[in-house]
Design a protein around this motif. Structure first.
Motif, PDB file in Angstrom:
ATOM      1  N   SER A   5     -13.054 -22.856   5.191  1.00 14.67           N
ATOM      2  CA  SER A   5     -13.724 -22.953   3.819  1.00 14.67           C
ATOM      3  C   SER A   5     -15.128 -23.991   4.054  1.00 14.67           C
ATOM      4  O   SER A   5     -16.272 -23.742   3.261  1.00 14.67           O
ATOM      5  CB  SER A   5     -12.920 -23.725   2.784  1.00 14.67           C
ATOM      6  OG  SER A   5     -11.830 -22.763   2.685  1.00 14.67           O
ATOM      7  N   ARG A  21     -13.098 -24.003  -1.935  1.00 13.61           N
ATOM      8  CA  ARG A  21     -12.201 -25.284  -1.888  1.00 13.61           C
ATOM      9  C   ARG A  21     -11.981 -25.670  -0.523  1.00 13.61           C
ATOM     10  O   ARG A  21     -11.384 -25.098   0.177  1.00 13.61           O
ATOM     11  CB  ARG A  21     -11.316 -25.033  -2.918  1.00 13.61           C
ATOM     12  CG  ARG A  21     -11.605 -24.617  -4.225  1.00 13.61           C
ATOM     13  CD  ARG A  21     -11.763 -25.841  -5.081  1.00 13.61           C
ATOM     14  NE  ARG A  21     -11.930 -25.320  -6.313  1.00 13.61           N
ATOM     15  CZ  ARG A  21     -11.113 -25.108  -7.208  1.00 13.61           C
ATOM     16  NH1 ARG A  21      -9.716 -24.998  -6.668  1.00 13.61           N
ATOM     17  NH2 ARG A  21     -11.211 -24.617  -8.511  1.00 13.61           N
ATOM     18  N   THR A  29      -6.127 -22.967   1.011  1.00 14.56           N
ATOM     19  CA  THR A  29      -6.495 -21.658   0.579  1.00 14.56           C
ATOM     20  C   THR A  29      -5.261 -20.861   0.886  1.00 14.56           C
ATOM     21  O   THR A  29      -4.744 -20.506   1.915  1.00 14.56           O
ATOM     22  CB  THR A  29      -7.858 -21.252   1.610  1.00 14.56           C
ATOM     23  OG1 THR A  29      -8.686 -22.095   1.385  1.00 14.56           O
ATOM     24  CG2 THR A  29      -8.407 -19.932   1.138  1.00 14.56           C
ATOM     25  N   ASP A  33     -12.585 -15.551   2.473  1.00 14.71           N
ATOM     26  CA  ASP A  33     -11.806 -16.721   2.842  1.00 14.71           C
ATOM     27  C   ASP A  33     -10.432 -16.242   3.017  1.00 14.71           C
ATOM     28  O   ASP A  33      -9.954 -15.940   1.973  1.00 14.71           O
ATOM     29  CB  ASP A  33     -12.215 -17.941   2.131  1.00 14.71           C
ATOM     30  CG  ASP A  33     -11.808 -19.105   2.757  1.00 14.71           C
ATOM     31  OD1 ASP A  33     -11.339 -19.306   3.786  1.00 14.71           O
ATOM     32  OD2 ASP A  33     -12.004 -20.260   2.041  1.00 14.71           O
TER      33      ASP A  33
END
Ligand SMILES: Nc1nc2c(ncn2[C@@H]2O[C@H](COP(=O)(O)OP(=O)(O)OP(=O)(O)O)[C@@H](O)[C@H]2O)c(=O)[nH]1
Ligand SMILES: [Mg+2]
Length: 196
Positions: free
Chosen positions: A37, A51, A59, A75
């Motif tokens: 991330s 995030r 994640t 992601d």
């Protein structure tokens, strides 16, 4: 590349939720906490659109970020996080497998490894699995700010040899802290998004 626009489009868990436009996609893979991330945030020059957390396992869905209306970064939840149940791990595996194996728009996977350590068993398994499915891989050795410059080459050699990296797959030294390798990563990614 100058990023003028970046947004999260969807956090998906199943194919019906993936974006429907045909833009090229670049997946991010790597063990939990390696800096996937953070890599996205650095590349798009946004502090915390993707995030991040010092707590591994942040994640948990496939997060699609659209960049300049031109491509997506996807992601992917990190692997090797011990504190999840077997059931969760299996669900994770199916989600990733479905995405990576059945997504024609996926042009390459950026596989992040921590430059400080030799790639783990999980890193090697992931790389082998991607190669088995003939997915182009861009290996990014991140957190290079954490070791002195004089040791970079030695550590890169360990990464190359432990993964048994194919010569065709690029290896890029990176830091989300300093931005080292950002231009190289962008030009490589753009090259792969333009391949058919
Ligand atoms: N020094 C340094 N720290 C980094 C770098 N990249 C990431 N970090 C730190 O590593 C931690 C994990 O980063 P994330 O980007 O959240 O990692 P992730 O791979 O997305 O983790 P999951 O979402 O759990 O799979 C955070 O504390 C980051 O600040 C880097 O290049 N250098
Ligand atoms: Mg993450």
């Amino acid at each position: 590349m100058k990023v003028t626009k970046a947004d999260i489009v969807i956090s998906a868990v199943k194919p019906e939720q993936y974006p429907e436009d045909q833009l090229p996609e670049i997946g991010l893979a790597g063990r939990s906490n390696v800096g996937k991330s953070s890599f996205i945030n650095k590349m798009i020059a946004r502090k915390n659109l993707a995030r991040t957390s010092s707590r591994p396992g942040k994640t948990q869905t496939l997060n699609f970020y659209i960049i300049n209306d031109q491509l997506y970064f996807v992601d992917v939840p990190g692997y090797g996080f011990a504190k999840v149940s077997k059931t969760e791990r299996e669900a994770w595996g199916r989600m990733i497998e479905r995405y990576i194996m059945e997504r024609p728009q996926l042009k390459a996977v950026v596989q992040l490894v921590d430059i400080r350590h030799a790639p783990s068993k999980d890193d090697v398994m992931m790389y082998d699995w991607l190669k088995y499915h003939e997915i182009p891989v861009i290996v990014v050795a991140t957190k290079c700010d954490k070791i002195p410059k004089g040791k970079w080459e030695k550590h890169l050699k360990v990464v190359r040899e432990t993964l048994k990296k194919k010569p065709d797959d690029p290896l890029i030294l990176f830091s989300s802290e300093t931005g080292h390798g950002k231009d190289a990563a962008w030009s490589t990614i753009l090259e792969y998004t333009q391949k058919k």
